[in-house]
Design a protein around this motif. Structure first.
Motif, short mmCIF file in Angstrom:
data_model
loop_
_atom_site.label_atom_id
_atom_site.label_comp_id
_atom_site.label_asym_id
_atom_site.label_seq_id
_atom_site.Cartn_x
_atom_site.Cartn_y
_atom_site.Cartn_z
N TRP A 85 0.68 -1.50 -0.23
CA TRP A 85 0.45 -0.27 -0.07
C TRP A 85 0.80 1.58 0.38
O TRP A 85 2.49 1.11 0.48
CB TRP A 85 -0.54 0.19 1.54
CG TRP A 85 -2.18 -0.77 1.30
CD1 TRP A 85 -2.74 -1.37 0.12
CD2 TRP A 85 -2.81 -1.25 2.25
NE1 TRP A 85 -3.69 -2.14 0.81
CE2 TRP A 85 -3.66 -2.72 2.19
CE3 TRP A 85 -2.94 -1.17 3.68
CZ2 TRP A 85 -4.59 -3.52 2.90
CZ3 TRP A 85 -3.33 -2.22 4.47
CH2 TRP A 85 -4.28 -2.73 4.41
N GLY A 86 -0.10 2.31 -0.37
CA GLY A 86 0.93 3.61 -0.36
C GLY A 86 0.08 5.07 1.18
O GLY A 86 -0.81 4.10 1.13
N LYS B 189 -3.76 -1.01 -5.43
CA LYS B 189 -3.94 -0.97 -6.58
C LYS B 189 -5.23 -0.50 -6.87
O LYS B 189 -6.05 -0.04 -8.30
CB LYS B 189 -3.73 -2.32 -7.09
CG LYS B 189 -2.53 -2.67 -7.20
CD LYS B 189 -2.21 -4.44 -7.20
CE LYS B 189 -0.64 -4.68 -7.16
NZ LYS B 189 -0.85 -6.46 -7.53
N GLY B 190 -6.27 -0.76 -6.26
CA GLY B 190 -7.96 -0.32 -6.29
C GLY B 190 -8.81 1.07 -5.97
O GLY B 190 -9.79 1.34 -5.90
N GLY B 191 -6.92 1.66 -5.30
CA GLY B 191 -8.02 3.28 -4.85
C GLY B 191 -7.42 2.91 -3.55
O GLY B 191 -6.61 2.22 -2.90
N ILE B 192 -8.51 4.07 -2.52
CA ILE B 192 -8.21 3.88 -1.66
C ILE B 192 -8.62 2.70 -0.81
O ILE B 192 -9.70 2.38 -1.47
CB ILE B 192 -9.01 5.23 -1.23
CG1 ILE B 192 -8.50 6.65 -1.41
CG2 ILE B 192 -9.56 5.59 0.64
CD1 ILE B 192 -9.80 7.85 -1.34
N VAL B 193 -8.22 2.81 0.53
CA VAL B 193 -8.13 1.74 1.60
C VAL B 193 -8.58 2.23 2.02
O VAL B 193 -8.95 2.81 3.03
CB VAL B 193 -6.72 0.58 1.32
CG1 VAL B 193 -7.52 -0.08 2.75
CG2 VAL B 193 -5.89 0.43 0.33
#
Length: 175
Positions: free
Chosen positions: A74-75, A134-138
């Motif tokens: 994650w970022g 990868k899918g946006g906001i976690v």
């Protein structure tokens, strides 16, 4: 240039500090060096934000967030900030910084930090931060599960709620 040596020092300095809970406060100490000053011989407003990184990133390490970010690839990004400046920070002033998460909603984590010189508050910042994958906001709930924390989201304080509502009214894209 970003002060990588200062950041490394902060991680080194706090490497053996005990872990913190998600809402606990991390306290760190810093010095306003000559290269942190603006033309008026006080802490530059841009460098203030950089110094706040020096408290926020070790906080993330102590709560286990950095480990979770690495494990899940994650970022971490900032989605907004609001700073209140109240007192000058001068060359060689010793700064006590307090950093903590306040709350979260379905998308964002809200963090606050303050600087103090000789016990007096000089500035305060509110950040809206997001963990990204990868899918946006976690979702923060997913992040809490990755940290093995089973807790409800704290109530969003009125002053943070008012800020998020004001931000929602702000035109985008800007002029």
């Amino acid at each position: 240039m970003y002060p990588i040596p200062r950041l490394i020092f902060q991680f080194f300095r706090h490497r053996n500090d005990p872990p913190l809970g998600p809402l606990d406060t991390h306290v760190s100490h810093h010095i306003c060096w000559p290269w942190d000053l603006d033309l008026w011989r006080e802490l530059n407003n841009g460098r203030t934000l950089t110094l706040y990184d020096m408290g926020r990133l070790p906080l993330a390490g102590r709560v286990g967030l950095i480990k979770a970010l690495k494990e899940h690839r994650w970022g971490l990004t900032m989605a907004g900030a609001s700073v209140r400046y109240r007192r000058r920070v001068r060359m060689f002033d010793r700064i006590e910084m307090r950093s903590r998460a306040v709350c979260w909603d379905d998308k964002f984590l809200y963090l606050e930090q303050s600087m103090r010189v000789r016990g007096e508050a000089t500035s305060h910042i509110l950040y809206r931060s997001a963990v990204t994958g990868k899918g946006g906001i976690v979702s923060p709930q997913t992040v809490m599960e990755a940290l093995d924390l089973k807790m409800e989201a704290p109530e969003v304080p009125a002053w943070i709620k008012a800020w998020t509502e004001a931000e929602a009214l702000r035109p985008w894209p800007p002029f």
